[in-house]
Motif scaffolding. Structure first.
Motif, PDB file in Angstrom:
ATOM      1  N   GLY A  15      30.067 -30.449  47.997  1.00 55.28           N
ATOM      2  CA  GLY A  15      29.511 -29.151  48.348  1.00 55.28           C
ATOM      3  C   GLY A  15      29.422 -28.221  47.157  1.00 55.28           C
ATOM      4  N   LEU A  16      30.424 -28.252  46.274  1.00 60.54           N
ATOM      5  CA  LEU A  16      30.435 -27.407  45.081  1.00 60.54           C
ATOM      6  C   LEU A  16      29.261 -27.738  44.168  1.00 60.54           C
ATOM      7  CD1 LEU A  16      31.823 -25.320  43.232  1.00 60.54           C
ATOM      8  CD2 LEU A  16      33.205 -27.190  42.314  1.00 60.54           C
ATOM      9  N   PHE A  17      29.135 -29.024  43.803  1.00 59.98           N
ATOM     10  CA  PHE A  17      28.052 -29.422  42.914  1.00 59.98           C
ATOM     11  C   PHE A  17      26.704 -29.317  43.614  1.00 59.98           C
ATOM     12  CE2 PHE A  17      31.535 -31.494  40.607  1.00 59.98           C
ATOM     13  CZ  PHE A  17      31.220 -31.123  39.315  1.00 59.98           C
ATOM     14  N   GLY A  18      26.677 -29.633  44.910  1.00 60.53           N
ATOM     15  CA  GLY A  18      25.423 -29.539  45.640  1.00 60.53           C
ATOM     16  C   GLY A  18      24.898 -28.122  45.692  1.00 60.53           C
ATOM     17  N   SER A  19      25.795 -27.157  45.858  1.00 66.70           N
ATOM     18  CA  SER A  19      25.379 -25.757  45.891  1.00 66.70           C
ATOM     19  C   SER A  19      24.946 -25.278  44.510  1.00 66.70           C
ATOM     20  CB  SER A  19      26.534 -24.894  46.411  1.00 66.70           C
ATOM     21  OG  SER A  19      26.189 -23.531  46.400  1.00 66.70           O
ATOM     22  N   LEU A  20      25.666 -25.679  43.463  1.00 64.14           N
ATOM     23  CA  LEU A  20      25.334 -25.253  42.109  1.00 64.14           C
ATOM     24  C   LEU A  20      23.990 -25.816  41.652  1.00 64.14           C
ATOM     25  CD1 LEU A  20      28.769 -25.605  40.243  1.00 64.14           C
ATOM     26  CD2 LEU A  20      27.573 -23.489  40.811  1.00 64.14           C
ATOM     27  N   LEU A  21      23.691 -27.058  42.065  1.00 66.35           N
ATOM     28  CA  LEU A  21      22.525 -27.749  41.552  1.00 66.35           C
ATOM     29  C   LEU A  21      21.394 -27.859  42.563  1.00 66.35           C
ATOM     30  CD1 LEU A  21      24.439 -30.634  39.737  1.00 66.35           C
ATOM     31  CD2 LEU A  21      23.579 -28.516  38.736  1.00 66.35           C
ATOM     32  N   GLY A  22      21.579 -27.317  43.763  1.00 68.35           N
ATOM     33  CA  GLY A  22      20.526 -27.372  44.768  1.00 68.35           C
ATOM     34  C   GLY A  22      20.308 -28.742  45.360  1.00 68.35           C
ATOM     35  N   THR A 200      16.322 -21.908  45.599  1.00 64.54           N
ATOM     36  CA  THR A 200      15.278 -22.154  46.592  1.00 64.54           C
ATOM     37  C   THR A 200      15.477 -23.495  47.272  1.00 64.54           C
ATOM     38  OG1 THR A 200      13.743 -20.841  45.247  1.00 64.54           O
ATOM     39  CG2 THR A 200      12.785 -22.241  46.947  1.00 64.54           C
ATOM     40  N   SER A 201      15.893 -24.495  46.505  1.00 64.74           N
ATOM     41  CA  SER A 201      16.169 -25.810  47.088  1.00 64.74           C
ATOM     42  C   SER A 201      17.273 -25.727  48.131  1.00 64.74           C
ATOM     43  CB  SER A 201      16.556 -26.804  45.981  1.00 64.74           C
ATOM     44  OG  SER A 201      16.938 -28.041  46.518  1.00 64.74           O
ATOM     45  N   ASN A 202      18.278 -24.908  47.877  1.00 67.76           N
ATOM     46  CA  ASN A 202      19.363 -24.744  48.849  1.00 67.76           C
ATOM     47  C   ASN A 202      18.852 -24.191  50.183  1.00 67.76           C
ATOM     48  OD1 ASN A 202      22.288 -25.324  48.132  1.00 67.76           O
ATOM     49  ND2 ASN A 202      21.577 -24.409  46.232  1.00 67.76           N
ATOM     50  N   LEU A 203      17.830 -23.352  50.130  1.00 69.32           N
ATOM     51  CA  LEU A 203      17.240 -22.859  51.374  1.00 69.32           C
ATOM     52  C   LEU A 203      16.544 -23.977  52.135  1.00 69.32           C
ATOM     53  CD1 LEU A 203      15.494 -19.566  50.169  1.00 69.32           C
ATOM     54  CD2 LEU A 203      17.778 -19.799  51.130  1.00 69.32           C
ATOM     55  N   MET A 204      15.867 -24.837  51.415  1.00 65.73           N
ATOM     56  CA  MET A 204      14.999 -25.836  52.019  1.00 65.73           C
ATOM     57  C   MET A 204      15.737 -27.051  52.549  1.00 65.73           C
ATOM     58  SD  MET A 204      12.095 -25.699  49.028  1.00 65.73           S
ATOM     59  CE  MET A 204      11.125 -27.032  49.704  1.00 65.73           C
ATOM     60  N   ILE A 205      16.818 -27.453  51.886  1.00 63.86           N
ATOM     61  CA  ILE A 205      17.428 -28.745  52.209  1.00 63.86           C
ATOM     62  C   ILE A 205      17.997 -28.791  53.620  1.00 63.86           C
ATOM     63  CG2 ILE A 205      17.929 -29.387  49.830  1.00 63.86           C
ATOM     64  CD1 ILE A 205      20.721 -28.289  50.165  1.00 63.86           C
ATOM     65  N   GLY A 206      18.442 -27.657  54.144  1.00 64.71           N
ATOM     66  CA  GLY A 206      18.982 -27.655  55.498  1.00 64.71           C
ATOM     67  C   GLY A 206      17.918 -27.994  56.530  1.00 64.71           C
ATOM     68  N   ILE A 207      16.718 -27.423  56.347  1.00 60.66           N
ATOM     69  CA  ILE A 207      15.609 -27.706  57.262  1.00 60.66           C
ATOM     70  C   ILE A 207      15.170 -29.157  57.114  1.00 60.66           C
ATOM     71  CG2 ILE A 207      13.280 -27.035  57.946  1.00 60.66           C
ATOM     72  CD1 ILE A 207      13.836 -24.304  56.684  1.00 60.66           C
ATOM     73  N   THR A 208      15.077 -29.623  55.867  1.00 64.28           N
ATOM     74  CA  THR A 208      14.675 -31.007  55.613  1.00 64.28           C
ATOM     75  C   THR A 208      15.650 -31.990  56.257  1.00 64.28           C
ATOM     76  OG1 THR A 208      13.742 -30.323  53.485  1.00 64.28           O
ATOM     77  CG2 THR A 208      14.126 -32.665  53.813  1.00 64.28           C
ATOM     78  N   ALA A 209      16.939 -31.763  56.045  1.00 60.63           N
ATOM     79  CA  ALA A 209      17.947 -32.672  56.591  1.00 60.63           C
ATOM     80  C   ALA A 209      17.952 -32.636  58.115  1.00 60.63           C
ATOM     81  CB  ALA A 209      19.326 -32.310  56.044  1.00 60.63           C
ATOM     82  N   SER A 210      17.715 -31.474  58.700  1.00 63.69           N
ATOM     83  CA  SER A 210      17.702 -31.368  60.161  1.00 63.69           C
ATOM     84  C   SER A 210      16.593 -32.220  60.767  1.00 63.69           C
ATOM     85  CB  SER A 210      17.519 -29.908  60.586  1.00 63.69           C
ATOM     86  OG  SER A 210      18.588 -29.107  60.124  1.00 63.69           O
ATOM     87  N   ALA A 211      15.427 -32.239  60.103  1.00 64.90           N
ATOM     88  CA  ALA A 211      14.293 -32.996  60.629  1.00 64.90           C
ATOM     89  C   ALA A 211      14.602 -34.484  60.720  1.00 64.90           C
ATOM     90  CB  ALA A 211      13.064 -32.760  59.750  1.00 64.90           C
ATOM     91  N   SER A 212      15.290 -35.021  59.721  1.00 64.86           N
ATOM     92  CA  SER A 212      15.597 -36.454  59.735  1.00 64.86           C
ATOM     93  C   SER A 212      16.917 -36.760  60.440  1.00 64.86           C
ATOM     94  CB  SER A 212      15.625 -36.999  58.305  1.00 64.86           C
ATOM     95  OG  SER A 212      16.395 -36.172  57.462  1.00 64.86           O
TER      96      SER A 212
END
Length: 274
Positions: A15-22, A200-212
């Motif tokens: 979560g730490l690296f994922g948030s820092l790097l999107g 911006t990627s952090n905003l998008m990834i939640g929607i993307t992951a939810s779809a799949s």
């Protein structure tokens, strides 16, 4: 008990690296579950998608509050990413696991090379250069111009749309949230600064992951006993990462990004060939 603690600690690091790097954390969670706990890749991907949703929820609000993320650009690109995520979720249960592992390794190497070759767009300028940028913006369609931010101009929206579809497919296939593709596409191809691209990627990834993730859930591909402790760790790690991201130099972010990609690619390649 020990396994649960390892999952929580591993989730915090992801979560730490994922948030820092999107990235959403999936880049670390999938190897953790497959290489350390020897889980099937599809199970690891399903758990990773849940954690990606948690990462996005924990960090997106902070990035929006600080006005780092480009919300308008993210939502436009997400229209294409969600479609790719649905298609990838259906394909994930057809392809052999070895093929998915090889795809994972190849994708990481490609993105690492892309990020090494990328250059940070120039900061906001003044004088004649500022006038030239304003003229370029005026020449663009009003829609494209509205996607740009202070100090940079979004370009190659068509490439961004294609890259977003690819990001959605890889997100569903590999459980990475699509950030591995979205960040380089926005940064290298579309001219978005790396810090803005990761936010911006952090905003998008939640929607993307939810779809799949819906497809994985319907097909029984999410293990709640593994997902629960991992998601708890991811939440705390992502919350911390979103609050310290502005204090870390962009070059350090890029270096961390590339190092993690290359190491994980090597590990996944060894597993696939074995």
């Amino acid at each position: 008990m020990i396994d649960g603690l390892i999952l929580i600690v591993g989730g915090m690091a992801a979560g730490l690296f994922g948030s820092l790097l999107g990235l959403g954390g999936g880049i670390l969670i999938v190897p953790l579950l497959t290489l350390v706990f020897n889980l099937p890749l599809l199970t690891a991907v399903g758990v990773s998608l849940v954690c990606v949703i948690v990462t996005s929820g924990a960090s997106a609000g902070v990035y929006l509050e600080r006005r780092v993320a480009n919300l308008r650009l993210g939502m436009v690109l997400e229209l294409f990413t969600a479609r790719g995520a649905l298609a990838g979720g259906l394909a994930a249960f057809i392809l052999p696991e070895t093929v998915l592992e090889l795809l994972f390794a190849a994708l990481l190497v490609y993105v690492a090379v892309t990020m090494v070759r990328g250059r940070e767009p120039e900061p906001d300028v003044g004088g004649a250069e500022a006038d030239a940028m304003a003229a370029d913006l005026a020449a663009d369609s009003s829609f494209i111009a509205s996607l740009s931010g202070p100090g940079y101009r979004v370009r190659h929206l068509g490439f961004g749309a294609v890259g977003s579809v690819v990001a959605g497919v890889t997100s569903a296939l590999l459980g990475i949230g699509g950030g591995l593709v979205k960040v380089p596409v926005m940064h290298v191809l579309m001219g978005v600064p790396l810090r803005v691209a990761t936010a911006t990627s952090n905003l998008m990834i939640g929607i993307t992951a939810s779809a799949s993730a819906i497809i994985y859930l319907l097909r029984g591909g999410i293990d709640p006993y593994v997902a629960s402790p991992t998601a708890v760790g991811v939440f705390f790690g992502a919350s911390l990462g979103s609050r310290i991201a502005h204090r870390i130099d962009v070059r350090i972010l890029r270096g961390l990004f590339v190092a993690i990609l290359l190491y994980t690619s090597w590990q996944m390649l060894q597993r696939a060939l074995a």
